[in-house]
Design a protein around this motif. Structure first.
Motif, PDB file in Angstrom:
ATOM      1  N   LEU A  57       0.829  -1.200   0.000  1.00 12.66           N
ATOM      2  CA  LEU A  57       0.000   0.000   0.000  1.00 12.66           C
ATOM      3  C   LEU A  57       0.866   1.254   0.000  1.00 12.66           C
ATOM      4  O   LEU A  57       0.602   2.204  -0.744  1.00 12.66           O
ATOM      5  CB  LEU A  57      -0.919   0.001   1.223  1.00 12.66           C
ATOM      6  CG  LEU A  57      -1.813   1.231   1.386  1.00 12.66           C
ATOM      7  CD1 LEU A  57      -2.742   1.383   0.191  1.00 12.66           C
ATOM      8  CD2 LEU A  57      -2.624   1.150   2.678  1.00 12.66           C
ATOM      9  N   SER A  58       1.909   1.250   0.807  1.00 13.84           N
ATOM     10  CA  SER A  58       2.789   2.412   0.862  1.00 13.84           C
ATOM     11  C   SER A  58       3.446   2.686  -0.483  1.00 13.84           C
ATOM     12  O   SER A  58       3.515   3.832  -0.943  1.00 13.84           O
ATOM     13  CB  SER A  58       3.868   2.192   1.935  1.00 13.84           C
ATOM     14  OG  SER A  58       4.791   3.254   1.968  1.00 13.84           O
ATOM     15  N   ARG A  59       3.900   1.631  -1.137  1.00 10.02           N
ATOM     16  CA  ARG A  59       4.557   1.786  -2.444  1.00 10.02           C
ATOM     17  C   ARG A  59       3.584   2.320  -3.491  1.00 10.02           C
ATOM     18  O   ARG A  59       3.945   3.175  -4.319  1.00 10.02           O
ATOM     19  CB  ARG A  59       5.133   0.438  -2.892  1.00 10.02           C
ATOM     20  CG  ARG A  59       6.049   0.544  -4.099  1.00 10.02           C
ATOM     21  CD  ARG A  59       6.558  -0.817  -4.546  1.00 10.02           C
ATOM     22  NE  ARG A  59       7.348  -1.452  -3.491  1.00 10.02           N
ATOM     23  CZ  ARG A  59       7.009  -2.587  -2.903  1.00 10.02           C
ATOM     24  NH1 ARG A  59       5.887  -3.209  -3.247  1.00 10.02           N
ATOM     25  NH2 ARG A  59       7.777  -3.120  -1.990  1.00 10.02           N
ATOM     26  N   ALA A  60       2.350   1.845  -3.446  1.00  8.02           N
ATOM     27  CA  ALA A  60       1.352   2.333  -4.400  1.00  8.02           C
ATOM     28  C   ALA A  60       1.058   3.814  -4.189  1.00  8.02           C
ATOM     29  O   ALA A  60       0.965   4.589  -5.149  1.00  8.02           O
ATOM     30  CB  ALA A  60       0.069   1.518  -4.263  1.00  8.02           C
ATOM     31  N   LEU A  61       0.928   4.225  -2.926  1.00  6.85           N
ATOM     32  CA  LEU A  61       0.577   5.618  -2.642  1.00  6.85           C
ATOM     33  C   LEU A  61       1.730   6.573  -2.928  1.00  6.85           C
ATOM     34  O   LEU A  61       1.504   7.760  -3.178  1.00  6.85           O
ATOM     35  CB  LEU A  61       0.131   5.751  -1.183  1.00  6.85           C
ATOM     36  CG  LEU A  61      -1.192   5.049  -0.833  1.00  6.85           C
ATOM     37  CD1 LEU A  61      -1.514   5.209   0.645  1.00  6.85           C
ATOM     38  CD2 LEU A  61      -2.337   5.588  -1.685  1.00  6.85           C
ATOM     39  N   LYS A  62       2.955   6.078  -2.896  1.00  5.77           N
ATOM     40  CA  LYS A  62       4.095   6.950  -3.189  1.00  5.77           C
ATOM     41  C   LYS A  62       4.071   7.440  -4.628  1.00  5.77           C
ATOM     42  O   LYS A  62       4.688   8.462  -4.948  1.00  5.77           O
ATOM     43  CB  LYS A  62       5.407   6.217  -2.898  1.00  5.77           C
ATOM     44  CG  LYS A  62       5.730   6.111  -1.412  1.00  5.77           C
ATOM     45  CD  LYS A  62       7.025   5.341  -1.168  1.00  5.77           C
ATOM     46  CE  LYS A  62       7.306   5.237   0.323  1.00  5.77           C
ATOM     47  NZ  LYS A  62       8.528   4.423   0.603  1.00  5.77           N
ATOM     48  N   THR A  63       3.373   6.733  -5.504  1.00  7.20           N
ATOM     49  CA  THR A  63       3.267   7.179  -6.896  1.00  7.20           C
ATOM     50  C   THR A  63       2.199   8.260  -7.053  1.00  7.20           C
ATOM     51  O   THR A  63       1.991   8.760  -8.161  1.00  7.20           O
ATOM     52  CB  THR A  63       2.919   5.995  -7.822  1.00  7.20           C
ATOM     53  OG1 THR A  63       1.612   5.494  -7.494  1.00  7.20           O
ATOM     54  CG2 THR A  63       3.935   4.875  -7.672  1.00  7.20           C
ATOM     55  N   ALA A  64       1.537   8.612  -5.952  1.00  2.00           N
ATOM     56  CA  ALA A  64       0.430   9.563  -6.030  1.00  2.00           C
ATOM     57  C   ALA A  64       0.846  11.009  -5.790  1.00  2.00           C
ATOM     58  O   ALA A  64      -0.011  11.883  -5.636  1.00  2.00           O
ATOM     59  CB  ALA A  64      -0.651   9.179  -5.009  1.00  2.00           C
ATOM     60  N   GLN A  65       2.135  11.283  -5.742  1.00  6.06           N
ATOM     61  CA  GLN A  65       2.573  12.669  -5.583  1.00  6.06           C
ATOM     62  C   GLN A  65       2.100  13.505  -6.767  1.00  6.06           C
ATOM     63  O   GLN A  65       2.234  13.098  -7.922  1.00  6.06           O
ATOM     64  CB  GLN A  65       4.098  12.738  -5.452  1.00  6.06           C
ATOM     65  CG  GLN A  65       4.631  12.093  -4.184  1.00  6.06           C
ATOM     66  CD  GLN A  65       6.139  12.228  -4.068  1.00  6.06           C
ATOM     67  OE1 GLN A  65       6.804  12.665  -4.989  1.00  6.06           O
ATOM     68  NE2 GLN A  65       6.674  11.842  -2.928  1.00  6.06           N
TER      69      GLN A  65
END
Length: 256
Positions: free
Chosen positions: A88-96
């Motif tokens: 989940l953390s890795r997926a959300l990091k692409t949301a910048q």
């Protein structure tokens, strides 16, 4: 069971990302509890065995512009999902700098949290969508009792912690000398971080930190305000907690 949610506010998205990053630093897996008005991230390792226990609560109205869910039944209108925190953390990091973030419970031959991120392309007004399918395990109703909000026991002392970055810097230096740390605190707002070995004793003192009210008013009535309460902890576990802090809390409290 159904769940879908949407974030459009950049500040909310960034905060949600920091929360997920914090949890990924604390444990490999976590439980996501979804209810009509809240999201909870739950870690329920046995503390007595050196594990981390955590209850993180997010009011859905503070983060999501859209939020729809249907639990396992009308009587038990909740969903419990086990997932790998880092996914989940890795997926959300692409949301910048994303326009929107959508999260949906889906079934793609196996249960998934599908995270769809609409990214703004800098060279034009167009955008593209990046999708992550995060495998999850649906936790059956009979196991929910083990994933409830933990109760905080009565304590002798409750004290506000110093700035966590400062505390982390001190503890990192101490770990080079000892594997265990003694935390002392009293009702005068004084806190000590201490290590003791056969060769050396090192103590860092903090004063005027303040003391929040204790849950039990009777806990401190007969206690000398200068008397120290102390706990002995594994330095590595404390550093794991301090290193995981991504949300910059205005106040952090320690009880013992």
């Amino acid at each position: 069971m159904k769940f879908r949610a949407k974030i459009v506010d950049t500040a909310c998205l960034n905060h949600f990302t920091r929360v997920s990053s914090m949890i990924a630093k604390l444990a490999k897996t976590c439980t996501l509890r979804i209810s009509p008005d809240k999201l909870n991230f739950v870690l329920s390792d046995k503390v007595a065995n050196g594990g981390v226990s955590m209850w993180c609560e997010l009011e859905q109205e503070n983060f999501f512009s859209e939020f729809q869910m249907e639990g396992v039944s009308a009587e038990n209108n909740e969903i419990y999902l086990e997932l790998t925190s880092e996914n989940l953390s890795r997926a959300l990091k692409t949301a910048q700098n994303a326009r929107t973030l959508k999260i949906k419970l889906t079934n793609k031959h196996f249960p998934c949290l599908t995270v769809s991120i609409e990214l703004q392309l800098s060279v034009s007004s167009s955008s593209r969508v990046v999708t992550h399918d995060i495998p999850v395990k649906v936790i059956p109703r009979k196991l929910w009792k083990d994933l409830q909000e933990p109760t905080i026991p009565d304590a002798d002392v409750s004290i506000y912690l110093p700035v966590l970055k400062t505390m982390k810097s001190v503890v990192e230096k101490m770990k080079n000398i000892s594997n265990h740390l003694i935390i002392e605190a009293n009702l005068n707002g004084e806190l000590n971080l201490k290590i003791e070995t056969e060769l050396v004793c090192v103590t860092t003192h903090f004063k005027d930190l303040g003391n929040p009210p204790l849950a039990s008013e009777n806990a401190s009535q007969d206690r000398n305000s200068e008397q120290m309460a102390e706990v002995h902890i594994d330095i590595r576990k404390l550093l794991q907690f301090l290193a995981g802090q991504q949300v910059n809390p205005t106040k952090a409290t320690c009880i013992s």
